[in-house]
Design a protein around this motif. Structure first.
Motif, mmCIF file in Angstrom:
data_model
loop_
_atom_site.group_PDB
_atom_site.id
_atom_site.type_symbol
_atom_site.label_atom_id
_atom_site.label_comp_id
_atom_site.label_asym_id
_atom_site.label_seq_id
_atom_site.Cartn_x
_atom_site.Cartn_y
_atom_site.Cartn_z
ATOM 1 N N GLN A 106 0.829 -1.194 0.000
ATOM 2 C CA GLN A 106 0.000 0.000 0.000
ATOM 3 C C GLN A 106 0.872 1.256 0.000
ATOM 4 O O GLN A 106 1.890 1.294 0.683
ATOM 5 N N PRO A 107 0.490 2.277 -0.759
ATOM 6 C CA PRO A 107 1.288 3.505 -0.785
ATOM 7 C C PRO A 107 1.427 4.104 0.607
ATOM 8 O O PRO A 107 0.475 4.174 1.378
ATOM 9 N N ALA A 108 2.634 4.526 0.932
ATOM 10 C CA ALA A 108 2.928 5.156 2.212
ATOM 11 C C ALA A 108 3.387 6.587 1.977
ATOM 12 O O ALA A 108 3.898 6.930 0.908
ATOM 13 N N THR A 109 3.230 7.401 2.995
ATOM 14 C CA THR A 109 3.756 8.758 2.951
ATOM 15 C C THR A 109 5.191 8.727 3.470
ATOM 16 O O THR A 109 5.465 8.099 4.489
ATOM 17 N N ALA A 110 6.089 9.387 2.765
ATOM 18 C CA ALA A 110 7.485 9.410 3.190
ATOM 19 C C ALA A 110 8.036 10.813 3.086
ATOM 20 O O ALA A 110 7.703 11.563 2.163
ATOM 21 N N THR A 111 8.859 11.170 4.041
ATOM 22 C CA THR A 111 9.418 12.514 4.128
ATOM 23 C C THR A 111 10.914 12.425 4.330
ATOM 24 O O THR A 111 11.377 11.631 5.143
ATOM 25 N N LYS A 112 11.664 13.211 3.598
ATOM 26 C CA LYS A 112 13.109 13.236 3.770
ATOM 27 C C LYS A 112 13.460 14.260 4.835
ATOM 28 O O LYS A 112 13.066 15.431 4.745
ATOM 29 N N ASP A 113 14.175 13.827 5.860
ATOM 30 C CA ASP A 113 14.610 14.711 6.935
ATOM 31 C C ASP A 113 16.111 14.518 7.114
ATOM 32 O O ASP A 113 16.556 13.640 7.849
ATOM 33 N N GLY A 114 16.900 15.308 6.392
ATOM 34 C CA GLY A 114 18.351 15.116 6.404
ATOM 35 C C GLY A 114 18.688 13.771 5.787
ATOM 36 O O GLY A 114 18.319 13.480 4.645
ATOM 37 N N ASN A 115 19.387 12.942 6.554
ATOM 38 C CA ASN A 115 19.745 11.605 6.076
ATOM 39 C C ASN A 115 18.749 10.539 6.529
ATOM 40 O O ASN A 115 19.061 9.348 6.494
ATOM 41 N N GLU A 116 17.555 10.980 6.978
ATOM 42 C CA GLU A 116 16.507 10.056 7.398
ATOM 43 C C GLU A 116 15.368 10.062 6.379
ATOM 44 O O GLU A 116 14.965 11.124 5.884
ATOM 45 N N LEU A 117 14.853 8.884 6.077
ATOM 46 C CA LEU A 117 13.636 8.737 5.292
ATOM 47 C C LEU A 117 12.540 8.338 6.279
ATOM 48 O O LEU A 117 12.558 7.237 6.828
ATOM 49 N N VAL A 118 11.613 9.248 6.538
ATOM 50 C CA VAL A 118 10.577 9.035 7.546
ATOM 51 C C VAL A 118 9.334 8.500 6.846
ATOM 52 O O VAL A 118 8.730 9.181 6.018
ATOM 53 N N VAL A 119 8.958 7.269 7.174
ATOM 54 C CA VAL A 119 7.882 6.564 6.480
ATOM 55 C C VAL A 119 6.669 6.441 7.393
ATOM 56 O O VAL A 119 6.768 5.939 8.515
ATOM 57 N N THR A 120 5.520 6.913 6.902
ATOM 58 C CA THR A 120 4.251 6.760 7.625
ATOM 59 C C THR A 120 3.356 5.824 6.830
ATOM 60 O O THR A 120 2.885 6.183 5.744
ATOM 61 N N PRO A 121 3.124 4.615 7.321
ATOM 62 C CA PRO A 121 2.277 3.662 6.599
ATOM 63 C C PRO A 121 0.814 4.099 6.653
ATOM 64 O O PRO A 121 0.430 4.950 7.481
ATOM 65 N N PRO A 122 -0.025 3.554 5.784
ATOM 66 C CA PRO A 122 -1.436 3.959 5.766
ATOM 67 C C PRO A 122 -2.193 3.586 7.032
ATOM 68 O O PRO A 122 -3.245 4.157 7.313
ATOM 69 N N ALA A 123 -1.650 2.641 7.808
ATOM 70 C CA ALA A 123 -2.252 2.254 9.084
ATOM 71 C C ALA A 123 -1.146 1.869 10.037
ATOM 72 O O ALA A 123 -0.038 1.491 9.624
ATOM 73 N N GLY A 124 -1.415 1.961 11.336
ATOM 74 C CA GLY A 124 -0.425 1.580 12.320
ATOM 75 C C GLY A 124 -0.044 0.117 12.192
ATOM 76 O O GLY A 124 -0.841 -0.728 11.747
ATOM 77 N N ILE A 125 1.197 -0.190 12.571
ATOM 78 C CA ILE A 125 1.710 -1.563 12.510
ATOM 79 C C ILE A 125 1.824 -2.091 13.930
ATOM 80 O O ILE A 125 2.507 -1.507 14.769
ATOM 81 N N ASP A 126 1.156 -3.198 14.198
ATOM 82 C CA ASP A 126 1.151 -3.764 15.545
ATOM 83 C C ASP A 126 2.497 -4.364 15.905
ATOM 84 O O ASP A 126 3.176 -4.968 15.054
#
Length: 467
Positions: A106-126
């Protein structure tokens, strides 16, 4: 490792680009609360290295590199397990840009923060659930700056490129949890122009060619610390065969003679590994080998898993089997049994230095005691290996005093207990991580001795210890 003795801002759900800086968000689904994973692994030496909230099982890379343009592109498939209820998580990725990220398809939202790739999945992961991340990315890879230790990571050169470095380098060419505490398996398919070699670690796979490009495949099925991965691209003379029923791959630059000092030294890889196995226990990996790197900026050797990489500077004076012994010893101490935190690097380098002395005793009739005495008599004891600090992470205390600590431990607990220590350590912690406290506990268990004073003097004291 042996140093030369001279010694995205991207929002993918809509395909649009935004900038980073969003605060940590705590999300909930019903009665379950989700939180972001930490942006570091908790190492006091390198607080931003690695990440928290998940444990990676394996990386599967499918990449293409154009040496003329210096351009890398492809995808990384990462299988991991959540170690907490995750609302989002970080991957380490430097200089490169992701164009698409999915979590479990599923498509996730991702944001580049310096040398970090911050990934937010479409739903929380247990917590406890396995999940798969696919990152499609590209760009011009480069180095990671470290004003104390020097730059590391991807180096472009005249014939190709080298991805190499310690304590970090993997994040310069693939998204990763870049800390040795999170070991994972590794697969690489690297496509390069025909006539160019793409060398890596592990077992070589099928090589295919199409439309002027060749894909080289490598698989390391034993979990590795991320800095122990590599790809070396260029013009190399590759020798393939088997040793002890396992693939043996060695490579030297095509610019070198067939009988060069580098080639002769690498030719002893199997012999040296077999000798070390009589001391440390069975060789821990599915392949053997070594690569001499064609890049004058690489003035160190690194124990890249199953296939160490050697800077040519080590062979400027002729054949050099001791550096091969050092890096092969790391296959047990540092690779199979990896660090939990960088403070304990003496566990890697001390045992590898001791292995050099063992090999010199075996091959050159230079007694281990002689090597110890020579080092002991000339050493400056102000630096201690047990907590060297970042500035001295690769200093002589870690290597030489570390090696002396290993030999002094042998003399203190006796050869029988010491021999059991070596093989028990490498078998009990195989494919895992360990620390100094683990070693002390094992040494005390096998010897029946209280060794607190011994280790305090040898690892942490600042005056010459006795034994």
């Amino acid at each position: 490792m042996r140093r030369r003795a001279t010694f995205l801002a991207l929002a993918f759900l809509a395909g649009a680009c935004t900038s980073s800086g969003a605060p940590a968000v705590r999300a909930s689904a019903g009665a379950v609360s989700y939180a972001p994973g930490a942006s570091g692994a908790g190492d006091s030496y390198f607080p931003t290295y690695g990440n928290g909230g998940y444990d990676v099982a394996g990386y599967d890379l499918n990449l293409r590199y154009d040496p003329k343009k210096g351009y890398l592109s492809g995808s990384a498939t990462i299988v991991a397990t959540a170690t907490q209820n995750l609302s989002r998580f970080d991957l380490d990725l430097a200089h490169l840009t992701a164009s698409r990220v999915t979590v479990d398809g599923q498509p996730a939202t991702a944001t580049k923060d310096g040398n970090e790739l911050v990934v937010t999945p479409p739903a929380g992961i247990d917590s406890g659930r396995s999940f798969t991340v696919v990152v499609t990315y590209a760009g011009t890879p480069g180095q990671l700056a470290n004003k104390t230790l020097g730059d590391g990571g991807w180096l472009r050169n005249d014939t190709g490129a080298v991805a190499l470095g310690q304590p970090e380098s993997a994040s310069t060419w693939f998204p990763v949890d870049d800390h040795p505490s999170d070991k994972a398996t590794f697969k690489l398919a690297m496509t390069v122009p025909d006539g160019v070699e793409a060398l890596s670690i592990g077992v070589p796979g099928d090589r295919t060619t199409a439309d002027g490009w060749t894909t080289w495949r490598w698989t390391e099925s034993s979990p590795l610390a991320s800095y122990l991965s590599t790809v070396i691209i260029g013009q190399y003379r590759v020798t393939t065969g088997t040793h002890a029923g396992k693939p043996m791959v060695t490579a030297v630059p095509e610019s070198l003679a067939v009988d060069s000092a580098e080639a002769k030294s690498l030719a002893r890889t199997g012999e040296i590994a077999d000798f070390l196995a009589t001391k440390f226990g069975p060789y821990p990996f599915d392949a053997y080998g070594g690569i001499v790197v064609e890049d004058a900026r690489i003035r160190y050797a690194l124990e890249t898993q199953s296939r160490p990489a050697y800077g040519r500077a080590f062979f400027s004076g002729g054949e050099n089997d001791t550096v091969v012994a050092h890096e092969l010893a790391h296959q047990w101490f540092g690779d199979s049994v990896a660090l939990e935190k960088w403070q304990d690097i003496w566990l890697n380098e001390g045992f590898a230095t001791y292995a050099e002395w063992l090999w010199q005793e075996h091959d050159e009739d230079i007694a281990v005691r002689e090597s110890f005495d020579r080092t002991y008599d000339s050493f400056d004891w102000k630096q201690a290996p047990g907590n060297p600090g970042v500035a001295h992470l690769f200093g002589s205390a870690v290597y030489d005093r570390g090696g002396m600590t290993v030999y002094a431990l042998r003399k203190t607990i006796g050869d029988a207990a010491f021999d059991r220590l070596l093989t028990t350590w490498t078998s009990e912690h195989r494919d895992g991580n360990a620390n100094t406290a683990d070693l002390i506990a094992l040494a005390e268990k096998l010897s029946g001795k209280d060794l607190d004073a011994f280790f305090q003097a040898w690892l942490y004291g600042t005056t010459k210890p006795t034994y």
